[in-house]
Design a protein around this motif. Sequence first.
Motif, PDB file in Angstrom:
ATOM      1  N   VAL A   1       0.780  -1.269   0.064  1.00 29.63           N
ATOM      2  CA  VAL A   1      -0.015   0.003  -0.009  1.00 29.63           C
ATOM      3  C   VAL A   1       0.807   1.260  -0.053  1.00 29.63           C
ATOM      4  O   VAL A   1       0.425   2.293  -0.489  1.00 29.63           O
ATOM      5  CB  VAL A   1      -0.912  -0.282   1.358  1.00 29.63           C
ATOM      6  N   GLY A   2       1.999   1.141   0.429  1.00 27.28           N
ATOM      7  CA  GLY A   2       2.747   2.381   0.756  1.00 27.28           C
ATOM      8  C   GLY A   2       3.702   2.709  -0.199  1.00 27.28           C
ATOM      9  O   GLY A   2       4.858   3.478  -0.053  1.00 27.28           O
ATOM     10  N   ASP A   3       3.586   2.220  -1.362  1.00 22.58           N
ATOM     11  CA  ASP A   3       4.556   2.584  -2.746  1.00 22.58           C
ATOM     12  C   ASP A   3       3.936   3.793  -3.224  1.00 22.58           C
ATOM     13  O   ASP A   3       3.029   3.578  -4.187  1.00 22.58           O
ATOM     14  CB  ASP A   3       4.894   1.468  -3.508  1.00 22.58           C
ATOM     15  N   PHE A   4       4.678   5.091  -3.074  1.00 20.56           N
ATOM     16  CA  PHE A   4       4.133   6.297  -3.758  1.00 20.56           C
ATOM     17  C   PHE A   4       5.059   6.679  -4.951  1.00 20.56           C
ATOM     18  O   PHE A   4       4.870   7.657  -5.554  1.00 20.56           O
ATOM     19  CB  PHE A   4       4.210   7.496  -2.830  1.00 20.56           C
ATOM     20  N   GLY A   5       6.022   5.747  -5.261  1.00 18.86           N
ATOM     21  CA  GLY A   5       6.824   5.830  -6.616  1.00 18.86           C
ATOM     22  C   GLY A   5       8.312   5.850  -6.319  1.00 18.86           C
ATOM     23  O   GLY A   5       8.746   6.069  -4.841  1.00 18.86           O
ATOM     24  N   GLY A   6       9.031   5.888  -7.116  1.00 16.37           N
ATOM     25  CA  GLY A   6      10.365   5.531  -6.690  1.00 16.37           C
ATOM     26  C   GLY A   6      11.361   6.997  -6.796  1.00 16.37           C
ATOM     27  O   GLY A   6      12.506   6.876  -6.389  1.00 16.37           O
ATOM     28  N   THR A   7      10.751   7.977  -7.051  1.00 10.28           N
ATOM     29  CA  THR A   7      11.479   9.362  -6.898  1.00 10.28           C
ATOM     30  C   THR A   7      10.894  10.313  -6.062  1.00 10.28           C
ATOM     31  O   THR A   7       9.812  10.047  -5.631  1.00 10.28           O
ATOM     32  CB  THR A   7      11.453   9.967  -8.633  1.00 10.28           C
ATOM     33  N   SER A   8      11.843  11.092  -5.627  1.00 11.27           N
ATOM     34  CA  SER A   8      11.143  12.151  -4.623  1.00 11.27           C
ATOM     35  C   SER A   8      10.352  13.233  -5.204  1.00 11.27           C
ATOM     36  O   SER A   8       9.225  13.420  -4.421  1.00 11.27           O
ATOM     37  CB  SER A   8      12.515  13.032  -4.267  1.00 11.27           C
ATOM     38  N   ALA A   9      10.036  13.333  -6.261  1.00 12.98           N
ATOM     39  CA  ALA A   9       8.899  13.997  -6.635  1.00 12.98           C
ATOM     40  C   ALA A   9       7.672  13.192  -7.063  1.00 12.98           C
ATOM     41  O   ALA A   9       6.591  13.619  -6.487  1.00 12.98           O
ATOM     42  CB  ALA A   9       9.166  14.449  -8.350  1.00 12.98           C
ATOM     43  N   GLN A  10       7.856  11.942  -7.095  1.00 13.87           N
ATOM     44  CA  GLN A  10       6.600  11.183  -7.202  1.00 13.87           C
ATOM     45  C   GLN A  10       6.148  10.892  -5.714  1.00 13.87           C
ATOM     46  O   GLN A  10       4.966  10.955  -5.477  1.00 13.87           O
ATOM     47  CB  GLN A  10       6.547   9.714  -7.457  1.00 13.87           C
ATOM     48  N   THR A  11       6.996  10.808  -4.673  1.00 15.73           N
ATOM     49  CA  THR A  11       6.556  10.799  -3.247  1.00 15.73           C
ATOM     50  C   THR A  11       5.794  11.762  -2.918  1.00 15.73           C
ATOM     51  O   THR A  11       4.916  11.783  -2.075  1.00 15.73           O
ATOM     52  CB  THR A  11       7.904  10.371  -2.402  1.00 15.73           C
ATOM     53  N   LEU A  12       6.597  12.979  -3.152  1.00 18.21           N
ATOM     54  CA  LEU A  12       6.112  14.437  -2.655  1.00 18.21           C
ATOM     55  C   LEU A  12       4.689  14.533  -3.206  1.00 18.21           C
ATOM     56  O   LEU A  12       3.601  14.758  -2.444  1.00 18.21           O
ATOM     57  CB  LEU A  12       6.943  15.417  -3.201  1.00 18.21           C
ATOM     58  N   ARG A  13       4.282  14.102  -4.590  1.00 16.38           N
ATOM     59  CA  ARG A  13       3.158  14.295  -5.130  1.00 16.38           C
ATOM     60  C   ARG A  13       2.040  13.295  -4.404  1.00 16.38           C
ATOM     61  O   ARG A  13       0.956  13.719  -4.281  1.00 16.38           O
ATOM     62  CB  ARG A  13       3.118  14.085  -6.620  1.00 16.38           C
ATOM     63  N   GLY A  14       2.447  12.170  -4.137  1.00 14.40           N
ATOM     64  CA  GLY A  14       1.865  11.096  -3.532  1.00 14.40           C
ATOM     65  C   GLY A  14       1.155  11.655  -2.361  1.00 14.40           C
ATOM     66  O   GLY A  14       0.259  11.167  -1.908  1.00 14.40           O
ATOM     67  N   VAL A  15       2.069  12.010  -1.446  1.00 10.83           N
ATOM     68  CA  VAL A  15       1.817  12.470  -0.012  1.00 10.83           C
ATOM     69  C   VAL A  15       1.068  13.546   0.114  1.00 10.83           C
ATOM     70  O   VAL A  15      -0.130  13.783   0.633  1.00 10.83           O
ATOM     71  CB  VAL A  15       2.994  12.732   0.803  1.00 10.83           C
ATOM     72  N   GLN A  16       1.107  14.499  -1.023  1.00 10.35           N
ATOM     73  CA  GLN A  16       0.258  15.720  -1.084  1.00 10.35           C
ATOM     74  C   GLN A  16      -1.280  15.347  -1.451  1.00 10.35           C
ATOM     75  O   GLN A  16      -2.164  15.855  -0.837  1.00 10.35           O
ATOM     76  CB  GLN A  16       0.883  16.851  -2.172  1.00 10.35           C
ATOM     77  N   ALA A  17      -1.298  14.127  -2.313  1.00 11.71           N
ATOM     78  CA  ALA A  17      -2.682  13.907  -2.731  1.00 11.71           C
ATOM     79  C   ALA A  17      -3.220  13.062  -1.768  1.00 11.71           C
ATOM     80  O   ALA A  17      -4.565  13.212  -1.719  1.00 11.71           O
ATOM     81  CB  ALA A  17      -2.172  13.040  -4.141  1.00 11.71           C
ATOM     82  N   ASP A  18      -2.629  12.235  -0.842  1.00 12.58           N
ATOM     83  CA  ASP A  18      -3.155  11.352   0.108  1.00 12.58           C
ATOM     84  C   ASP A  18      -2.525  11.128   1.200  1.00 12.58           C
ATOM     85  O   ASP A  18      -1.742  10.114   1.288  1.00 12.58           O
ATOM     86  CB  ASP A  18      -3.372   9.985  -0.709  1.00 12.58           C
ATOM     87  N   ASP A  19      -2.320  12.179   2.054  1.00 14.01           N
ATOM     88  CA  ASP A  19      -1.446  12.123   3.088  1.00 14.01           C
ATOM     89  C   ASP A  19      -1.982  11.253   4.256  1.00 14.01           C
ATOM     90  O   ASP A  19      -1.171  10.781   4.915  1.00 14.01           O
ATOM     91  CB  ASP A  19      -1.390  13.600   3.847  1.00 14.01           C
ATOM     92  N   GLY A  20      -3.378  11.052   4.170  1.00 14.25           N
ATOM     93  CA  GLY A  20      -3.921  10.188   5.087  1.00 14.25           C
ATOM     94  C   GLY A  20      -3.337   8.599   4.901  1.00 14.25           C
ATOM     95  O   GLY A  20      -3.013   7.781   5.820  1.00 14.25           O
TER      96      GLY A  20
END
Length: 213
Positions: free
Chosen positions: A26-45
Motif C-alpha cells: 500500500v505504501g509505494d508512492f513511486g521511486g523518485t522524490s517528486a513522485q513521493t511528494l506528489r503522492g503524499v500531497q494527494a493522499d497524506d492519510g
Amino acid sequence: MRSDWLPISAAMLVTGAMALALGRLVGDFGGTSAQTLRGVQADDGRWLAVAVVYFLAAACLTLGLPAVLELLRGGGRYVGGAGVVSLAIGFLGLAGFSMLIVSFRALIVSGSVDTGVLAAATEESGLAIFLRGWLVAILLGELLLAAGLLRAGPLLVPRWIPALLAVHLAAVAVGTALPPEVARLAVVLLAVALAGIGITAARPHRHPSGARS
C-alpha cells in the motif's frame, strides 16, 4: 511441555508478517522524490496509515521472534540464532522508519519541503546509512535464518519455508532487473515464509530424536 507464551508469540509473528506485506504493497508512492511528494500531497492519510502499519509490523514481528527460536534445533541453532538477532535489529529499524515516515509527512503537509529538499534529505549520508542498515540487517537475518531452518531438518520445518526465504532474497538481489510491480510483490514471499514459521512453531512437532514436543 511447551511454554504458554509460544502460541501468542507465533500469532504475533503471523500478524506482523501480514502487516509488513500490507505496508509495502500500500505504501509505494513511486521511486523518485517528486513522485513521493506528489503522492503524499494527494493522499497524506494513506502515508500516515502506512506508518502505523509498519510500526505494528515491527512490534509484532519482534514479539514473534521467540517462536522462531522454537524451530532452531541441532546444527541450526547457532546460525539461526544469529539470524534472529539480525532480524531483531532490522525490525527495530523498521519501527524507526515508521517514525521517519510520520516526520516526512508532517514536513510535506505543512509545505516545509519541496522536491529538491526532500531529495537532499533522503540522500544525506547519516540517513542513508540508517535506511540501508536496517534493510541489510533484515536481509542478512533472512539468509542466516534460512540456513538455520534447513539445518534443523524437514521433520521440524517444511522445506518450502527456507525455500521462500531464499527466493525472496534472490528477488531482492535482482530487483532492479524486475518490473516494479513484480519487485514490490516480492515482499509477499517473505510474509508467507514468516507466517509459515509462526504456524509451524505453534503446532506440536517432533524433535529430531522422534519425541513429540
